[in-house]
Design a protein around this motif. Sequence first.
Motif, PDB file in Angstrom:
ATOM      1  N   LEU A   1       0.826  -1.204   0.000  1.00 37.85           N
ATOM      2  CA  LEU A   1       0.000   0.000   0.000  1.00 37.85           C
ATOM      3  C   LEU A   1       0.863   1.258   0.000  1.00 37.85           C
ATOM      4  CD1 LEU A   1      -2.468  -1.367   2.663  1.00 37.85           C
ATOM      5  CD2 LEU A   1      -2.989  -1.003   0.251  1.00 37.85           C
ATOM      6  N   PRO A   2       0.445   2.304  -0.699  1.00 40.33           N
ATOM      7  CA  PRO A   2       1.272   3.502  -0.872  1.00 40.33           C
ATOM      8  C   PRO A   2       1.133   4.498   0.284  1.00 40.33           C
ATOM      9  CG  PRO A   2      -0.711   3.732  -2.177  1.00 40.33           C
ATOM     10  CD  PRO A   2      -0.786   2.369  -1.535  1.00 40.33           C
ATOM     11  N   PHE A   3       1.352   3.996   1.513  1.00 38.59           N
ATOM     12  CA  PHE A   3       1.225   4.837   2.698  1.00 38.59           C
ATOM     13  C   PHE A   3       2.347   4.498   3.674  1.00 38.59           C
ATOM     14  CE2 PHE A   3      -3.121   3.786   1.209  1.00 38.59           C
ATOM     15  CZ  PHE A   3      -3.512   5.046   0.772  1.00 38.59           C
ATOM     16  N   PRO A   4       2.763   5.468   4.475  1.00 40.56           N
ATOM     17  CA  PRO A   4       3.794   5.191   5.491  1.00 40.56           C
ATOM     18  C   PRO A   4       3.273   4.289   6.600  1.00 40.56           C
ATOM     19  CG  PRO A   4       3.593   7.556   5.029  1.00 40.56           C
ATOM     20  CD  PRO A   4       2.410   6.891   4.399  1.00 40.56           C
ATOM     21  N   ASP A   5       4.198   3.761   7.388  1.00 39.91           N
ATOM     22  CA  ASP A   5       3.840   2.935   8.547  1.00 39.91           C
ATOM     23  C   ASP A   5       2.946   3.720   9.504  1.00 39.91           C
ATOM     24  OD1 ASP A   5       5.643   1.259   7.332  1.00 39.91           O
ATOM     25  OD2 ASP A   5       7.072   1.210   8.987  1.00 39.91           O
TER      26      ASP A   5
ATOM     27  N   VAL B   1      -1.645  -4.090   5.442  1.00 44.12           N
ATOM     28  CA  VAL B   1      -2.629  -3.358   6.248  1.00 44.12           C
ATOM     29  C   VAL B   1      -2.136  -3.257   7.689  1.00 44.12           C
ATOM     30  CG1 VAL B   1      -4.954  -3.451   7.234  1.00 44.12           C
ATOM     31  CG2 VAL B   1      -4.623  -3.875   4.791  1.00 44.12           C
ATOM     32  N   ALA B   2      -1.589  -4.347   8.217  1.00 39.98           N
ATOM     33  CA  ALA B   2      -1.040  -4.302   9.576  1.00 39.98           C
ATOM     34  C   ALA B   2       0.060  -3.258   9.683  1.00 39.98           C
ATOM     35  CB  ALA B   2      -0.516  -5.678   9.974  1.00 39.98           C
ATOM     36  N   ARG B   3       0.865  -3.146   8.639  1.00 43.25           N
ATOM     37  CA  ARG B   3       1.963  -2.171   8.659  1.00 43.25           C
ATOM     38  C   ARG B   3       1.450  -0.741   8.741  1.00 43.25           C
ATOM     39  NH1 ARG B   3       4.080   1.183   5.110  1.00 43.25           N
ATOM     40  NH2 ARG B   3       2.820   0.383   3.366  1.00 43.25           N
ATOM     41  N   ILE B   4       0.392  -0.428   7.989  1.00 39.73           N
ATOM     42  CA  ILE B   4      -0.060   0.970   7.924  1.00 39.73           C
ATOM     43  C   ILE B   4      -1.035   1.332   9.042  1.00 39.73           C
ATOM     44  CG2 ILE B   4       0.309   1.051   5.432  1.00 39.73           C
ATOM     45  CD1 ILE B   4      -2.792   0.896   5.158  1.00 39.73           C
ATOM     46  N   LEU B   5      -1.496   0.328   9.805  1.00 46.43           N
ATOM     47  CA  LEU B   5      -2.390   0.605  10.931  1.00 46.43           C
ATOM     48  C   LEU B   5      -1.596   1.047  12.159  1.00 46.43           C
ATOM     49  CD1 LEU B   5      -5.076  -2.237  11.042  1.00 46.43           C
ATOM     50  CD2 LEU B   5      -5.535   0.217  11.088  1.00 46.43           C
TER      51      LEU B   5
ATOM     52  N   ALA C   1      -1.047 -13.493   7.844  1.00 42.09           N
ATOM     53  CA  ALA C   1      -0.398 -12.193   7.634  1.00 42.09           C
ATOM     54  C   ALA C   1       0.426 -11.775   8.837  1.00 42.09           C
ATOM     55  CB  ALA C   1      -1.448 -11.134   7.322  1.00 42.09           C
ATOM     56  N   GLY C   2      -0.037 -12.132  10.035  1.00 37.70           N
ATOM     57  CA  GLY C   2       0.652 -11.706  11.250  1.00 37.70           C
ATOM     58  C   GLY C   2       0.363 -10.249  11.563  1.00 37.70           C
ATOM     59  N   GLY C   3       0.691  -9.858  12.783  1.00 36.25           N
ATOM     60  CA  GLY C   3       0.518  -8.464  13.174  1.00 36.25           C
ATOM     61  C   GLY C   3      -0.848  -8.126  13.715  1.00 36.25           C
TER      62      GLY C   3
ATOM     63  N   ALA D   1     -18.540 -10.786   8.893  1.00 34.18           N
ATOM     64  CA  ALA D   1     -17.362  -9.938   9.103  1.00 34.18           C
ATOM     65  C   ALA D   1     -16.283 -10.705   9.847  1.00 34.18           C
ATOM     66  CB  ALA D   1     -17.748  -8.690   9.894  1.00 34.18           C
ATOM     67  N   VAL D   2     -15.055 -10.337   9.561  1.00 32.55           N
ATOM     68  CA  VAL D   2     -13.910 -10.749  10.374  1.00 32.55           C
ATOM     69  C   VAL D   2     -13.177  -9.468  10.744  1.00 32.55           C
ATOM     70  CG1 VAL D   2     -11.861 -12.178  10.594  1.00 32.55           C
ATOM     71  CG2 VAL D   2     -13.757 -12.933   9.126  1.00 32.55           C
ATOM     72  N   VAL D   3     -12.947  -9.293  12.028  1.00 30.08           N
ATOM     73  CA  VAL D   3     -12.304  -8.079  12.536  1.00 30.08           C
ATOM     74  C   VAL D   3     -11.069  -8.463  13.317  1.00 30.08           C
ATOM     75  CG1 VAL D   3     -12.602  -6.008  13.951  1.00 30.08           C
ATOM     76  CG2 VAL D   3     -14.568  -6.957  12.703  1.00 30.08           C
ATOM     77  N   GLY D   4      -9.963  -7.830  13.016  1.00 32.10           N
ATOM     78  CA  GLY D   4      -8.739  -8.001  13.789  1.00 32.10           C
ATOM     79  C   GLY D   4      -8.161  -6.651  14.141  1.00 32.10           C
ATOM     80  N   ARG D   5      -7.362  -6.618  15.188  1.00 28.19           N
ATOM     81  CA  ARG D   5      -6.733  -5.365  15.620  1.00 28.19           C
ATOM     82  C   ARG D   5      -5.230  -5.471  15.568  1.00 28.19           C
ATOM     83  NH1 ARG D   5      -9.887  -1.380  17.712  1.00 28.19           N
ATOM     84  NH2 ARG D   5     -12.102  -1.942  17.800  1.00 28.19           N
ATOM     85  N   ARG D   6      -4.628  -4.369  15.129  1.00 31.65           N
ATOM     86  CA  ARG D   6      -3.162  -4.323  15.033  1.00 31.65           C
ATOM     87  C   ARG D   6      -2.543  -4.564  16.396  1.00 31.65           C
ATOM     88  NH1 ARG D   6       1.566  -4.864  14.507  1.00 31.65           N
ATOM     89  NH2 ARG D   6       2.984  -3.627  13.224  1.00 31.65           N
ATOM     90  N   VAL D   7      -1.573  -5.433  16.433  1.00 34.73           N
ATOM     91  CA  VAL D   7      -0.892  -5.742  17.684  1.00 34.73           C
ATOM     92  C   VAL D   7      -0.314  -4.466  18.281  1.00 34.73           C
ATOM     93  CG1 VAL D   7       1.098  -6.928  18.688  1.00 34.73           C
ATOM     94  CG2 VAL D   7      -0.368  -8.118  17.014  1.00 34.73           C
ATOM     95  N   VAL D   8      -0.504  -4.295  19.578  1.00 38.47           N
ATOM     96  CA  VAL D   8       0.020  -3.122  20.282  1.00 38.47           C
ATOM     97  C   VAL D   8       1.471  -3.375  20.633  1.00 38.47           C
ATOM     98  CG1 VAL D   8      -0.189  -1.679  22.322  1.00 38.47           C
ATOM     99  CG2 VAL D   8      -2.242  -2.520  21.172  1.00 38.47           C
TER     100      VAL D   8
END
Length: 213
Positions: A108-112, A137-141, A183-185, A206-213
């Motif tokens: 994706l064309p976005f920063p971390d 997606v995990a990276r940019i979240l 995917a991990g994260g 739906a499937v919902v996951g949250r970025r690891v803190v």
Amino acid sequence: MGAIVRQSGLPPEYFERYDESDDRLFYLYPRLTAHIDEAACRAVTNLIREELPQGGCLLDLMSSYVSHLPTDIPLNRVVGLGLNEEEMRLNPQLHEYVIHDLNAQPQLPFPDATFDGVICTVSVQYMTRPVEVFADVARILKPGGPFIVTFSNRCFPSKAVRIWLATNDRQHLELVRCYFELAGGFTNIRCLDRSPHHWLSDPLYAVVGRRVV
């Protein structure tokens, strides 16, 4: 097929399609439709309302002319990413948009840590490199941010991947959960049935996951 998908153990043939022509040609002309009925659309909106933090920045992945976002949650910035410029230009909930083909380039064309939340509405069945996309997606979240993936039983069969067409609704939930896990994260990954449960209405899962803190 990308390296992450090969390493995940998911066979490349799972992600073949009847129509392997350039996706940009398929989405060249706008389809100004929500793809699911009004009751299912409301279910999407209610889920987003429950999961998204107020304020902040949101990415609408594989966006179209409607994002189903609740109007009572303030958002500082909503970015659409999709293939049809006219559809995204007509979407009143987008502040900006990016034309990007995830099947050609899953990065994706976005920063971390750019976004407070990411949604993907009734489009995951078209991803040919889903594990790579989910990993990015995990990276940019931002830490703790939700990735909300919703889907129904509708699709364009010629562009949906083979594994999606060969499985049922319940198996779709497990398949998307698998994308998150490979995917991990992500943590707190949940499979949800948010169907209106009316015989005339489309189902909504739906499937919902949250970025690891």
